[in-house]
Motif scaffolding. Structure first.
Motif, mmCIF file in Angstrom:
data_model
loop_
_atom_site.group_PDB
_atom_site.id
_atom_site.type_symbol
_atom_site.label_atom_id
_atom_site.label_comp_id
_atom_site.label_asym_id
_atom_site.label_seq_id
_atom_site.Cartn_x
_atom_site.Cartn_y
_atom_site.Cartn_z
ATOM 1 N N ASP A 381 0.837 -1.209 0.000
ATOM 2 C CA ASP A 381 0.000 0.000 0.000
ATOM 3 C C ASP A 381 0.868 1.253 0.000
ATOM 4 O O ASP A 381 0.597 2.222 -0.707
ATOM 5 C CB ASP A 381 -0.929 -0.001 1.226
ATOM 6 N N LYS A 382 1.895 1.220 0.854
ATOM 7 C CA LYS A 382 2.803 2.362 0.910
ATOM 8 C C LYS A 382 3.506 2.540 -0.444
ATOM 9 O O LYS A 382 3.695 3.663 -0.912
ATOM 10 C CB LYS A 382 3.830 2.128 2.022
ATOM 11 N N ALA A 383 3.870 1.417 -1.037
ATOM 12 C CA ALA A 383 4.547 1.483 -2.339
ATOM 13 C C ALA A 383 3.631 2.110 -3.381
ATOM 14 O O ALA A 383 4.051 2.980 -4.151
ATOM 15 C CB ALA A 383 4.963 0.074 -2.767
ATOM 16 N N LYS A 384 2.375 1.672 -3.382
ATOM 17 C CA LYS A 384 1.422 2.211 -4.363
ATOM 18 C C LYS A 384 1.194 3.702 -4.147
ATOM 19 O O LYS A 384 1.101 4.484 -5.109
ATOM 20 C CB LYS A 384 0.094 1.461 -4.254
ATOM 21 N N ALA A 385 1.118 4.093 -2.878
ATOM 22 C CA ALA A 385 0.900 5.513 -2.574
ATOM 23 C C ALA A 385 2.073 6.359 -3.067
ATOM 24 O O ALA A 385 1.887 7.432 -3.647
ATOM 25 C CB ALA A 385 0.719 5.684 -1.068
ATOM 26 N N LEU A 386 3.276 5.872 -2.843
ATOM 27 C CA LEU A 386 4.470 6.592 -3.314
ATOM 28 C C LEU A 386 4.486 6.682 -4.832
ATOM 29 O O LEU A 386 4.840 7.716 -5.403
ATOM 30 C CB LEU A 386 5.744 5.892 -2.819
ATOM 31 N N LEU A 387 4.098 5.582 -5.457
ATOM 32 C CA LEU A 387 4.064 5.578 -6.923
ATOM 33 C C LEU A 387 3.035 6.581 -7.440
ATOM 34 O O LEU A 387 3.297 7.332 -8.381
ATOM 35 C CB LEU A 387 3.694 4.184 -7.431
ATOM 36 N N VAL A 420 2.689 -3.729 -7.571
ATOM 37 C CA VAL A 420 2.382 -2.369 -7.081
ATOM 38 C C VAL A 420 2.304 -1.366 -8.222
ATOM 39 O O VAL A 420 2.013 -0.190 -7.994
ATOM 40 C CB VAL A 420 3.423 -1.888 -6.043
ATOM 41 N N GLY A 421 2.596 -1.799 -9.439
ATOM 42 C CA GLY A 421 2.413 -0.896 -10.571
ATOM 43 C C GLY A 421 3.641 -0.573 -11.389
ATOM 44 O O GLY A 421 3.558 0.216 -12.337
ATOM 45 N N PHE A 422 4.790 -1.147 -11.031
ATOM 46 C CA PHE A 422 5.973 -0.915 -11.868
ATOM 47 C C PHE A 422 5.868 -1.753 -13.143
ATOM 48 O O PHE A 422 5.396 -2.891 -13.106
ATOM 49 C CB PHE A 422 7.256 -1.320 -11.122
ATOM 50 N N ASN A 423 6.316 -1.171 -14.229
ATOM 51 C CA ASN A 423 6.343 -1.894 -15.497
ATOM 52 C C ASN A 423 7.733 -2.527 -15.628
ATOM 53 O O ASN A 423 8.678 -1.900 -16.096
ATOM 54 C CB ASN A 423 6.071 -0.911 -16.652
#
Lengths: 561, 322
Positions: A381-387, A420-423
């Motif tokens: 969640d924290k990773a997604k928020a930062l992204l 988390v959303g990285f390509n």
């Protein structure tokens, strides 16, 4: 449960000796008193019996009944050259160190320095001069006595860049000159204050002592190993096949039991396991966890196994010059995306322990780290928020790994980063391509490996200093901080343990704040295995099977019956 | 006529050899990795280790790696023509010496595998054709299928477990020179030879059977039978000789393959052959050895094909005039 005992002993003592080296030096290599609290021992460490083998003192009176026999050691890698100053792999170094070559002193399994060819090493007040007193009566395999002239010659040979010695990069920047004070005393005049010098030269790939003049200037390739001082003499070397050593009866530590050791190259782990079962070999390394598990379960009998618990740690490094990870928030997002426990499970069967720096868990270094740099556990969640808060627009993240053990790590990491959303583009590369890409900075993120060097700041100095960012240097992250460099420089001038730990915390904090690395843990995927009639085998946990009189190694190995 | 034919075929190999030498040299240059690092003992390891830039630069000059590639190629080719394949960066031994030291082990393994394969393949292939669609044919097909679909390393592991681990009859690693201890030599050769021999047999049985079936329908066979010749003479004197053409082709390729292509088997059995050397050299970035071994294996392929051509001419005299 001997294996657990060793691990606990290691944890309690690890590192302390290294930071106390100056103190220890003055005392001639006394072991420091362990003070750290050990972490619970993972159950898997209890596998087998004989992590440390027979720790009883060498019993010369039993020599007659124990002596004899040829040990065939199944090596995972070859000794690529019998040259004393080129070491191409850890196996190459272990083989030499456990048999025919010796350093002046050595870093023991408990993290402290022990005398070998030197009996004491004393610095001056500002640590700019180190004086080593040599052991008297040590004979080379050619019958000559080792003296200070041999040490001076060996050091100067390494210092000369034309000789292309592997230890050149370690010794040349530290040593201004070396001189023989008398027949058994050598003085090193250092470039500035060098408190870590004894630790650095305890590495066999940096310095071993051979007779003066036994190599020609510029001779970087030899077919016959020059004489050393170890318990076994070099006998034969067949490239990509085997290395043979024989007993040296005049060894200063006493006659070894075995008559001969054949280091037989068996590249296949399966082949090594099978050969151990058929008793074609009696001792081997780098067995797989699956094989070790079958031994533990009793499915395979008459064999003992023991994990090399400190044979390697893993970490993930970011290239701070890459378009994506020059943004610290994106590095942090990736760090939070990674669940290292999951990675350990997926890539290493869960065999290992999590760490936050390349230090043994439970050591004083580990305790210091907990105070300054709390673990960044996986938090998608924290990773997604930062992204989401960043400018990241789905650009391709190049995750490079080398073929082999890097593959499962890469697969696990890429999945976690994608979640988390990285390509992520996972590039599984042949090792040469991998080396090229990481040395030229052609990547965004990559997992690395390393081994315990006795002091995390020695590792930090090698990994994170600004001068180490060039091609073929070790700072693959390209992170450069003048403040960090200054702290590292200052660290090596400190002798008090508390001050050292305080300084280490400052160093660790800068690395932590920069978010350039995430450590995974020590992974236990390498196991020693030996026939149950082989006695006296010891290893230090980091994958080596050395060392002569201090740690046992192959010197005290013998066959029962 | 045969001599002229042989000489012509030999001359035709020269341009092939030249092209191969260029390919071998260029391909090795394309292998990622730094030969200077190899010379300094950093092969396949962690380059994060400390390396002295001063030492590195001096070694680059010493090795001449910055010279133009055509110059490097010319130097290499000129030495190769004189039998100097260079010196192993790691082992400090002339590459040719390393190859020659390992050649006997490789030849023994290749020969024993071929002999074993031929002993299985020829009678079974012929029997499968002569007794087409009978149980013999089905057994032969079973052997072929097993040999083709089962990976060599799996067969090797099973044999090791059976004969090495459980029965303890045969060694699972290493090699013994025949002049030192012949029984040990034979014992060490047994398992790798069986693995490679089975693979070879599976390949050859197919060709022999197919060829044999084709030949059996030829007019000359009908004529031979009409003349009242015994079936044994028809099969072994007439059909067998003519059916060997395709088999000789397969043999030529397979011998070359066995000389350089049994990497997995040699690794598994820690057998000190050329394949094992090649794979170790690749892992170690020992460029000179890789170049030398690949060139040597290419020469072996060309030579075996040349021999196959000569055998063709011997088996079928019409070929030399074409």
């Amino acid at each position: 449960m001997r294996s657990s005992a060793t691990w606990v002993r290691f944890l309690t003592g690890a590192g302390i000796g290294a930071v106390l080296l100056a103190v220890a030096a003055a005392c001639g290599g006394e072991d420091p008193t362990p003070t750290a609290t050990p972490t619970p021992t993972p159950e898997f460490f209890d596998i087998g019996d004989g992590q440390v083998g027979d720790t009883a003192a060498f019993e010369t009176e039993k020599w007659e009944e124990r002596q004899g026999g040829t040990l065939i050691f199944g090596s995972a890698k070859e000794v690529t050259s019998p040259h004393p100053y080129t070491t191409t792999s850890s196996v190459d170094g272990h083989t030499k160190e456990s048999t025919w070559l010796e350093p002046l002193l050595q870093l023991g399994g408990d993290g402290s320095l022990h005398p070998v060819l030197a009996t004491s090493w004393v610095p001056n007040d500002d640590l700019s001069v180190w004086t080593f007193h040599l052991r008297e009566g040590v004979l080379f395999h050619n019958g000559g006595e080792m003296t200070s002239a041999d040490v001076v010659w060996s050091v100067n040979y390494i210092r000369d860049a034309n000789n292309a010695a592997r230890g050149h990069g370690d010794i040349a920047p530290l040593v201004r000159s070396v001189e023989a004070v008398d027949r058994y005393t050598v003085r090193f005049n250092m470039i500035g204050s060098q408190p870590s010098f004894p630790v650095i030269i305890s590495d066999i790939s940096v310095l071993s002592i051979i007779p003066a003049g036994s190599l020609e200037p510029g001779e970087i390739q030899v077919r016959v190993g020059p004489p050393g001082t170890g318990p076994f003499k070099f006998d034969e070397w067949v490239p990509a096949s085997k290395t043979v050593v024989t007993r040296f009866d005049d060894y200063w530590g006493g006659k070894p039991y075995l008559e001969k050791i054949v280091f037989q190259l068996i590249a296949s782990a399966t082949g090594r396991g099978n050969a151990l079962r058929t008793r074609e070999i009696q001792l081997t390394e780098r067995l797989t966890p699956i094989f070790a598990g079958r031994v533990e379960s009793g499915e395979i009998g008459a064999i003992e196994v023991s994990p090399a618990t400190l044979s390697g740690y893993r970490r993930v490094e970011f290239n701070v010059e890459s378009p994506i990870f020059q943004d610290r928030d994106l590095r942090l997002a990736a760090i939070y995306a990674m669940d290292m426990g999951k990675l350990l499970d997926e890539a290493f069967f869960g065999l290992g322990v999590l760490i936050d720096a390349p230090v043994p868990p439970g050591s004083v270094w580990d305790e210091a780290l907990k105070e300054c740099c709390p673990r960044r556990a996986g938090d998608p969640d924290k990773a997604k928020a930062l992204l989401a808060a960043s400018s990241y627009g789905g650009e391709r993240v190049r995750l490079i790994v080398s073929r082999g053990q890097g593959e499962p790590i890469g697969e696990s990491l890429s999945r976690q980063l994608r979640d988390v959303g990285f390509n992520v583009e996972l590039q599984v590369l042949e090792s040469g391509v991998y080396d090229d890409k990481q040395s030229t900075g052609d990547f965004d993120v990559t997992p690395h490996g390393g081994s315990w060097g006795g002091d995390p700041v020695i590792d930090a100095a090698s990994r994170w200093r600004c001068e180490r960012t060039e091609r073929h240097y070790s700072n693959q992250s390209r992170h450069c901080s003048a403040e960090l460099d200054a702290l590292i420089d200052a660290y090596f001038g400190i002798t008090d343990l508390d001050e050292k730990l305080a300084q280490y915390k400052k160093i660790a904090t800068i690395i932590y704040d920069a978010a350039i690395v995430k450590h995974m843990g020590w992974n236990f995927t390498r196991f020693f295995g030996w026939n149950d009639n082989l006695k006296g085998f010891e290893h230090r946990g980091e994958g080596g099977y050395t060392r002569g009189p201090v740690g046992g190694g192959l010197w005290r190995v013998y066959f029962e019956d | 006529m045969l001599i002229r034919y042989s000489a012509r075929r030999l001359l035709e190999t020269i341009p092939t050899l030249f092209i191969i030498s260029m390919i071998v040299f260029s391909l090795v240059l394309l292998i990622p990795g730094d030969r200077v690092l190899v010379m300094l003992g950093y092969s396949g390891g962690d380059i994060a280790d400390v390396i002295s830039p001063e030492v590195y630069e001096r070694m680059r000059i010493r090795l001449g790696v910055d010279d133009p590639i055509p110059l490097q190629y010319g130097r290499w080719l000129s030495r190769a023509l004189q039998g100097d394949l260079g010196t192993s960066a790691l082992h400090a031994i002339p590459v040719l010496d390393i190859i020659l030291a390992r050649l006997p082990a490789t030849i023994y393994l290749a020969l024993s595998s071929i002999i074993l394969g031929a002993v299985i393949a020829i009678p079974l292939g012929v029997a499968a054709a002569v007794r087409q669609d009978t149980w013999v044919d089905k057994v032969a097909n079973g052997v072929v299928l097993f040999g083709l679909v089962t990976p060599g390393f799996w067969v090797a592991l099973m044999l090791v477990l059976l004969f090495g681990v459980y029965l303890g009859w045969l060694p699972t690693i290493g090699y013994a020179a025949p002049q030192d201890d012949f029984p040990e030599f034979a014992r060490h050769l047994a398992l790798p030879s069986i693995v490679l021999g089975l693979d070879f047999a599976a390949n050859v049985i197919r060709f022999i059977r197919t060829d044999f079936l084709e030949q059996m329908r030829e007019d000359y066979v009908r004529t031979a039978r009409a003349k009242g010749l015994s079936e044994r003479i028809v099969i072994w004197k007439h059909i067998f000789k003519n059916s060997m053409l395709a088999t000789v082709t397969v043999l030529g390729f397979d011998i070359s393959r066995l000389m350089g292509g049994s990497t997995v088997i040699e690794s598994l059995f820690a057998y000190p052959g050329i394949s094992f050397l090649l794979i170790q050299s690749i892992f170690n970035r020992d460029f000179a050895t890789v170049q030398g071994v690949v060139l040597f294996l290419a020469l072996m392929v060309i030579f075996m094909n040349y021999l196959a051509d000569i055998l063709y001419a011997l088996l079928n005299p019409r070929i030399r005039y074409e």
